[in-house]
Design an enzyme around this catalytic site. Structure first.
Site, PDB file in Angstrom:
ATOM      1  N   GLY A  13       0.854  -1.198   0.000  1.00 27.26           N
ATOM      2  CA  GLY A  13       0.000   0.000   0.000  1.00 27.26           C
ATOM      3  C   GLY A  13       0.884   1.242   0.000  1.00 27.26           C
ATOM      4  N   ILE A  92      -7.826  -1.271   5.263  1.00 24.69           N
ATOM      5  CA  ILE A  92      -8.773  -0.857   4.215  1.00 24.69           C
ATOM      6  C   ILE A  92      -9.815   0.061   4.841  1.00 24.69           C
ATOM      7  CG2 ILE A  92      -8.524  -2.964   2.829  1.00 24.69           C
ATOM      8  CD1 ILE A  92     -11.221  -3.930   4.086  1.00 24.69           C
ATOM      9  N   ASP A  95     -16.185   3.193   4.129  1.00 21.95           N
ATOM     10  CA  ASP A  95     -16.855   4.256   4.871  1.00 21.95           C
ATOM     11  C   ASP A  95     -18.357   4.295   4.597  1.00 21.95           C
ATOM     12  OD1 ASP A  95     -14.290   4.906   5.639  1.00 21.95           O
ATOM     13  OD2 ASP A  95     -14.216   6.837   4.594  1.00 21.95           O
ATOM     14  N   PHE A 149     -16.627  10.653  11.580  1.00 24.95           N
ATOM     15  CA  PHE A 149     -17.954  10.556  10.956  1.00 24.95           C
ATOM     16  C   PHE A 149     -17.868   9.589   9.769  1.00 24.95           C
ATOM     17  CE2 PHE A 149     -21.307  11.736   8.133  1.00 24.95           C
ATOM     18  CZ  PHE A 149     -22.308  12.337   8.882  1.00 24.95           C
ATOM     19  N   GLY A 150     -18.724   8.583   9.756  1.00 21.37           N
ATOM     20  CA  GLY A 150     -18.745   7.642   8.619  1.00 21.37           C
ATOM     21  C   GLY A 150     -17.741   6.509   8.726  1.00 21.37           C
ATOM     22  N   GLN A 151     -17.094   6.370   9.886  1.00 16.78           N
ATOM     23  CA  GLN A 151     -16.063   5.331  10.026  1.00 16.78           C
ATOM     24  C   GLN A 151     -16.207   4.561  11.345  1.00 16.78           C
ATOM     25  OE1 GLN A 151     -12.149   7.250   9.248  1.00 16.78           O
ATOM     26  NE2 GLN A 151     -12.120   5.891   7.487  1.00 16.78           N
ATOM     27  N   TYR A 154     -13.943   1.493  10.917  1.00 17.50           N
ATOM     28  CA  TYR A 154     -12.504   1.816  10.857  1.00 17.50           C
ATOM     29  C   TYR A 154     -12.023   2.389  12.201  1.00 17.50           C
ATOM     30  CZ  TYR A 154      -8.276   3.868   8.659  1.00 17.50           C
ATOM     31  OH  TYR A 154      -6.991   4.217   8.301  1.00 17.50           O
ATOM     32  N   GLY A 185      -2.103  10.732  10.591  1.00 23.39           N
ATOM     33  CA  GLY A 185      -3.260  11.562  10.267  1.00 23.39           C
ATOM     34  C   GLY A 185      -3.606  11.343   8.806  1.00 23.39           C
TER      35      GLY A 185
HETATM   36  N1  CAA Z   1     -19.220  15.852  10.244  1.00 25.55           N
HETATM   37  C1  CAA Z   1     -20.517  16.212  10.375  1.00 25.55           C
HETATM   38  N2  CAA Z   1     -21.424  16.042   9.409  1.00 25.55           N
HETATM   39  C2  CAA Z   1     -21.015  15.476   8.266  1.00 25.55           C
HETATM   40  C3  CAA Z   1     -19.681  15.086   8.060  1.00 25.55           C
HETATM   41  C4  CAA Z   1     -18.775  15.307   9.100  1.00 25.55           C
HETATM   42  N3  CAA Z   1     -17.488  14.971   9.005  1.00 25.55           N
HETATM   43  N4  CAA Z   1     -19.583  14.555   6.827  1.00 25.55           N
HETATM   44  C5  CAA Z   1     -20.813  14.617   6.279  1.00 25.55           C
HETATM   45  N5  CAA Z   1     -21.663  15.171   7.145  1.00 25.55           N
HETATM   46  C6  CAA Z   1     -23.101  15.394   6.950  1.00 25.55           C
HETATM   47  C7  CAA Z   1     -23.364  15.959   5.563  1.00 25.55           C
HETATM   48  O1  CAA Z   1     -23.202  17.370   5.581  1.00 25.55           O
HETATM   49  C8  CAA Z   1     -24.799  15.515   5.334  1.00 25.55           C
HETATM   50  O2  CAA Z   1     -25.656  16.373   6.061  1.00 25.55           O
HETATM   51  P1  CAA Z   1     -27.127  16.658   5.514  1.00 25.55           P
HETATM   52  O3  CAA Z   1     -27.836  15.321   5.412  1.00 25.55           O
HETATM   53  O4  CAA Z   1     -27.717  17.560   6.564  1.00 25.55           O
HETATM   54  O5  CAA Z   1     -26.937  17.310   4.183  1.00 25.55           O
HETATM   55  C9  CAA Z   1     -24.863  14.147   6.020  1.00 25.55           C
HETATM   56  O6  CAA Z   1     -23.793  14.141   6.966  1.00 25.55           O
HETATM   57  C10 CAA Z   1     -24.691  13.001   5.049  1.00 25.55           C
HETATM   58  O7  CAA Z   1     -23.439  13.203   4.373  1.00 25.55           O
HETATM   59  P2  CAA Z   1     -23.151  12.582   2.962  1.00 25.55           P
HETATM   60  O8  CAA Z   1     -24.096  13.107   1.943  1.00 25.55           O
HETATM   61  O9  CAA Z   1     -21.681  12.706   2.673  1.00 25.55           O
HETATM   62  O10 CAA Z   1     -23.556  11.054   3.228  1.00 25.55           O
HETATM   63  P3  CAA Z   1     -23.130   9.821   2.437  1.00 25.55           P
HETATM   64  O11 CAA Z   1     -23.896   8.682   3.012  1.00 25.55           O
HETATM   65  O12 CAA Z   1     -23.197  10.069   0.965  1.00 25.55           O
HETATM   66  O13 CAA Z   1     -21.549   9.662   2.762  1.00 25.55           O
HETATM   67  C11 CAA Z   1     -19.626   9.303   4.090  1.00 25.55           C
HETATM   68  C12 CAA Z   1     -21.131   9.539   4.103  1.00 25.55           C
HETATM   69  C13 CAA Z   1     -19.313   8.059   3.265  1.00 25.55           C
HETATM   70  C14 CAA Z   1     -19.202   9.064   5.507  1.00 25.55           C
HETATM   71  C15 CAA Z   1     -18.925  10.515   3.473  1.00 25.55           C
HETATM   72  O14 CAA Z   1     -19.312  11.661   4.178  1.00 25.55           O
HETATM   73  C16 CAA Z   1     -17.420  10.383   3.576  1.00 25.55           C
HETATM   74  O15 CAA Z   1     -16.779   9.703   2.780  1.00 25.55           O
HETATM   75  N6  CAA Z   1     -16.816  11.043   4.558  1.00 25.55           N
HETATM   76  C17 CAA Z   1     -15.353  10.992   4.788  1.00 25.55           C
HETATM   77  C18 CAA Z   1     -15.006   9.959   5.794  1.00 25.55           C
HETATM   78  C19 CAA Z   1     -13.512  10.025   6.050  1.00 25.55           C
HETATM   79  O16 CAA Z   1     -12.964  11.051   6.436  1.00 25.55           O
HETATM   80  N7  CAA Z   1     -12.847   8.912   5.844  1.00 25.55           N
HETATM   81  C20 CAA Z   1     -11.416   8.872   6.037  1.00 25.55           C
HETATM   82  C21 CAA Z   1     -10.801   8.055   4.944  1.00 25.55           C
HETATM   83  S1  CAA Z   1      -9.042   8.194   4.947  1.00 25.55           S
HETATM   84  C22 CAA Z   1      -8.579   7.195   6.165  1.00 25.55           C
HETATM   85  O17 CAA Z   1      -9.346   6.531   6.786  1.00 25.55           O
HETATM   86  C23 CAA Z   1      -7.108   7.182   6.456  1.00 25.55           C
HETATM   87  C24 CAA Z   1      -6.863   7.632   7.834  1.00 25.55           C
HETATM   88  O18 CAA Z   1      -6.521   6.818   8.657  1.00 25.55           O
HETATM   89  C25 CAA Z   1      -6.943   9.054   8.169  1.00 25.55           C
END
Ligand code: CAA
Length: 247
Positions: A13, A92, A95, A149-151, A154, A185
């Site tokens: 990776g 992996i 989300d 949020f969304g994890q 993870y 981070g």
């Molecule tokens: N905090 C608060 N609210 C949030 C938010 C957050 N971080 N992200 C999204 N929202 C809100 C949106 O504004 C939306 O609000 P409304 O319904 O009022 O409009 C609601 O939550 C739904 O958001 P989405 O439309 O984005 O929902 P979705 O189901 O399409 O997707 C998600 C959700 C998949 C979690 C998407 O927001 C996403 O991919 N977020 C990023 C997650 C992230 O940071 N992952 C890290 C990956 S990298 C990694 O993991 C490596 C590492 O170690 C750092």
């Protein structure tokens, strides 16, 4: 002193590759693990490396599977020698907000990110203890420290990793074996590029250093922790996140 032997899970990776190269450049013999279906791409990567590629051997196995990990670790030890240094970097993302998080995406992340740490560490820990030297570094995440949020999957796996680190660190502390966590981070990597751009930019704005990190910056932290002279650091969680989260 003879060269030390290292095994890096998720070794192909973005962060894993950089760890493999950094260790190879520092004189370690490196077994780079990858998921079996990624082996062809990984061979191309190793072939393209100058110098450091000669010290990197590819060992494909599924770190999420206990039996296959046993086979893979045995193959790694046949290839590079007894494992002195283990870097658990397999990871992996799948989300989704909890209300939409399907059981298969919960399990896949727990198995790959957390079970793998048990599966592989268990295979090497007794050897390290009996030889009186070992270094285990588990790659966690800032999102295991603060929750993202969304994890839920993870963040749970990554927080679990550090619990594992602290427990095992106590078990092997008197045997010359240290066990530490590195918590990256947001790093420039395909994992972070999968995050929708708008969300990604909001996150970038919150990083005091003003940018995402590089895989190299994670590899440097790993190299420091595995050094022979780092034997008094154990059970620690080293944050490398540009100030995004401070305890
Ligand atoms: N905090 C608060 N609210 C949030 C938010 C957050 N971080 N992200 C999204 N929202 C809100 C949106 O504004 C939306 O609000 P409304 O319904 O009022 O409009 C609601 O939550 C739904 O958001 P989405 O439309 O984005 O929902 P979705 O189901 O399409 O997707 C998600 C959700 C998949 C979690 C998407 O927001 C996403 O991919 N977020 C990023 C997650 C992230 O940071 N992952 C890290 C990956 S990298 C990694 O993991 C490596 C590492 O170690 C750092």
């Amino acid at each position: 002193m003879a060269a030390r032997n290292a095994l890096v899970t998720g070794g192909t990776g973005a962060i894993g590759r950089e760890i493999c190269q950094t260790l190879a450049d520092a004189g370690y013999r490196v077994a780079a693990n990858c998921y079996p279906t990624d082996a062809d791409n990984a061979r191309v990567w190793i072939k393209g490396l100058n110098g450091s590629g000669e010290s990197i051997r590819l060992v494909p196995f599924d770190a999420a599977d206990y039996q296959d990990s046993g086979r893979g670790v045995a193959e790694a030890e046949e290839t590079v020698g007894p494992i002195d240094v283990l870097i658990n970097a397999a990871g992996i993302t799948r989300d989704a907000v909890l209300a939409k998080l399907e059981p298969e995406n919960w399990s896949a992340v727990i198995r790959t990110n957390l079970d793998s740490v048990y599966n592989v560490t268990r295979r090497v820990i007794s050897g390290m203890a009996s030889r009186g030297f070992g270094r285990v570094v588990n790659i966690s995440s800032v999102n295991g420290q603060r929750g993202q949020f969304g994890q839920a999957n993870y963040s749970a796996a990554k927080a679990g990793i550090h619990g594992f680190t602290m427990a095992v660190a106590r078990e092997v502390a008197r045997k010359g074996v240290t066990v530490n966590t590195v918590s990256p981070g947001y790093i420039e990597s395909p994992l972070v590029l999968q995050v929708p751009e708008q969300v990604r930019e909001k996150i970038r704005e919150q990083i005091p250093v003003g940018r995402f990190g590089t895989p190299r910056e994670i590899a440097r932290a790993v190299l420091f922790l595995i050094d022979d002279a780092s034997g008094f650091i154990t059970g620690e969680d080293l944050s490398v996140n540009g100030g995004f989260h401070m305890d």
